[in-house]
Design a protein around this motif. Sequence first.
Motif, PDB file in Angstrom:
ATOM      1  N   ILE A 118      44.901 -61.581   6.980  1.00  0.00           N
ATOM      2  CA  ILE A 118      43.839 -61.992   6.073  1.00  0.00           C
ATOM      3  C   ILE A 118      43.703 -63.517   6.141  1.00  0.00           C
ATOM      4  O   ILE A 118      44.508 -64.249   5.563  1.00  0.00           O
ATOM      5  N   PRO A 119      42.693 -64.015   6.864  1.00  0.00           N
ATOM      6  CA  PRO A 119      42.380 -65.444   6.841  1.00  0.00           C
ATOM      7  C   PRO A 119      41.293 -65.702   5.788  1.00  0.00           C
ATOM      8  O   PRO A 119      40.948 -64.797   5.021  1.00  0.00           O
ATOM      9  N   ASN A 120      40.766 -66.909   5.750  1.00  0.00           N
ATOM     10  CA  ASN A 120      39.534 -67.138   5.002  1.00  0.00           C
ATOM     11  C   ASN A 120      38.532 -67.830   5.914  1.00  0.00           C
ATOM     12  O   ASN A 120      38.857 -68.205   7.045  1.00  0.00           O
ATOM     13  N   MET A 129      43.767 -70.599   5.337  1.00  0.00           N
ATOM     14  CA  MET A 129      45.060 -70.149   4.833  1.00  0.00           C
ATOM     15  C   MET A 129      45.131 -68.668   5.183  1.00  0.00           C
ATOM     16  O   MET A 129      44.349 -67.866   4.668  1.00  0.00           O
ATOM     17  N   THR A 130      46.031 -68.318   6.093  1.00  0.00           N
ATOM     18  CA  THR A 130      46.054 -66.972   6.666  1.00  0.00           C
ATOM     19  C   THR A 130      47.363 -66.262   6.366  1.00  0.00           C
ATOM     20  O   THR A 130      48.441 -66.821   6.565  1.00  0.00           O
ATOM     21  N   GLU A 151      47.149 -72.436  14.738  1.00  0.00           N
ATOM     22  CA  GLU A 151      46.248 -73.410  15.339  1.00  0.00           C
ATOM     23  C   GLU A 151      44.959 -73.527  14.540  1.00  0.00           C
ATOM     24  O   GLU A 151      44.262 -74.554  14.601  1.00  0.00           O
ATOM     25  N   MET A 152      44.642 -72.502  13.771  1.00  0.00           N
ATOM     26  CA  MET A 152      43.384 -72.485  13.019  1.00  0.00           C
ATOM     27  C   MET A 152      43.616 -72.667  11.524  1.00  0.00           C
ATOM     28  O   MET A 152      42.813 -72.244  10.699  1.00  0.00           O
ATOM     29  N   GLY A 153      44.722 -73.315  11.167  1.00  0.00           N
ATOM     30  CA  GLY A 153      45.026 -73.578   9.767  1.00  0.00           C
ATOM     31  C   GLY A 153      46.506 -73.426   9.487  1.00  0.00           C
ATOM     32  O   GLY A 153      47.339 -73.827  10.294  1.00  0.00           O
ATOM     33  N   HIS A 154      46.832 -72.829   8.363  1.00  0.00           N
ATOM     34  CA  HIS A 154      48.220 -72.565   7.992  1.00  0.00           C
ATOM     35  C   HIS A 154      48.423 -71.059   7.836  1.00  0.00           C
ATOM     36  O   HIS A 154      47.500 -70.344   7.442  1.00  0.00           O
ATOM     37  N   THR A 155      49.637 -70.581   8.139  1.00  0.00           N
ATOM     38  CA  THR A 155      49.926 -69.153   8.011  1.00  0.00           C
ATOM     39  C   THR A 155      51.110 -68.924   7.090  1.00  0.00           C
ATOM     40  O   THR A 155      51.955 -69.808   6.900  1.00  0.00           O
ATOM     41  N   LEU A 156      51.159 -67.729   6.548  1.00  0.00           N
ATOM     42  CA  LEU A 156      52.309 -67.289   5.758  1.00  0.00           C
ATOM     43  C   LEU A 156      52.621 -65.854   6.151  1.00  0.00           C
ATOM     44  O   LEU A 156      51.768 -64.961   6.016  1.00  0.00           O
ATOM     45  N   LEU A 157      53.828 -65.642   6.678  1.00  0.00           N
ATOM     46  CA  LEU A 157      54.281 -64.277   6.943  1.00  0.00           C
ATOM     47  C   LEU A 157      54.659 -63.647   5.618  1.00  0.00           C
ATOM     48  O   LEU A 157      55.411 -64.234   4.827  1.00  0.00           O
ATOM     49  N   LEU A 169      44.054 -64.920  -3.684  1.00  0.00           N
ATOM     50  CA  LEU A 169      44.437 -66.315  -3.872  1.00  0.00           C
ATOM     51  C   LEU A 169      43.805 -67.234  -2.827  1.00  0.00           C
ATOM     52  O   LEU A 169      43.457 -68.374  -3.137  1.00  0.00           O
ATOM     53  N   ALA A 170      43.646 -66.752  -1.601  1.00  0.00           N
ATOM     54  CA  ALA A 170      43.170 -67.633  -0.529  1.00  0.00           C
ATOM     55  C   ALA A 170      41.843 -67.200   0.082  1.00  0.00           C
ATOM     56  O   ALA A 170      40.967 -68.034   0.315  1.00  0.00           O
ATOM     57  N   SER A 171      41.687 -65.912   0.367  1.00  0.00           N
ATOM     58  CA  SER A 171      40.444 -65.458   0.990  1.00  0.00           C
ATOM     59  C   SER A 171      39.310 -65.451  -0.036  1.00  0.00           C
ATOM     60  O   SER A 171      38.252 -66.047   0.186  1.00  0.00           O
ATOM     61  N   CYS A 172      39.536 -64.806  -1.173  1.00  0.00           N
ATOM     62  CA  CYS A 172      38.578 -64.905  -2.273  1.00  0.00           C
ATOM     63  C   CYS A 172      38.644 -66.297  -2.892  1.00  0.00           C
ATOM     64  O   CYS A 172      37.650 -66.839  -3.361  1.00  0.00           O
TER      65      CYS A 172
END
Length: 259
Positions: A118-120, A129-130, A151-157, A169-172
């Motif tokens: 789930i990115p935004n 924020m993905t 490479e296209m932002g920040h990620t969280l596993l 929190l991030a996509s919406c």
Amino acid sequence: MKIAVIGAGAMGGATVEGLIKGQQFKNEDITVSDPSQAVVDKFAKTGVSVTTDNKLAANGADIVCVVVKPWLVERVLKDIRPELNPKKQLLIVIAAGVPSANIKEWLGEQCPPLFLVIPNIAIAEMASMTFIVPVDASEAETQTVVNLFDEMGHTLLTDEQHLAAGTTLASCGIAYAMRYIRAASEGGVELGFKADDAKKIVMQTMKGAVELLEASGMHPEAAIDLVTTPGGVTIKGLNEMEHAGFTSAVIRGLKAGAK
């Protein structure tokens, strides 16, 4: 390495734009599949491969990225199932609320290592924020996907249980942030600024707030304390917003989205 993006609507299109701006894939190694000829024509101008045939897009791609509305995921996956190779491909599904168990059931033995992502829409500007949920994927496969979206932002596993919370929190959440920008800009107009100037002021102010927190590592409340002098205008404005339920409204909106 080649990647296929199936579905190039708002989120899929933003993902393709991010991939084009990134360095991991040459444009000719990106395939975009969408039923809209207008969308296909738009991306053809960038030098990526385009098609209206999902099966053709999936065939031969090292990473297959399905970015469609949740109610279309089953149909699209079952359509491309014969083209999937579990031993040579990775599958990314970007669609809110689609359980991995359902995906594995629809694909059966043809299901490659799976990632719920789930990115935004800021992914188009390399600022997403993905959230990434690996499903039956190795550490090396997971790192490949993390590197792709980092490479296209920040990620969280994260785990599947927290994906809905991450979505709101991030996509919406990017829409919620934009709603604040709109509200503050309208307030700026009421204070006497032209609309475009008010928007620029609010956007730069938000950018400054983010960069300050990133650079300092401060809790937001600690940063707020730096500008809230006793009896000053900042604390009066904050308290007026809180009297109107500002914090409560934000939290209630997030929780409503998570449902």
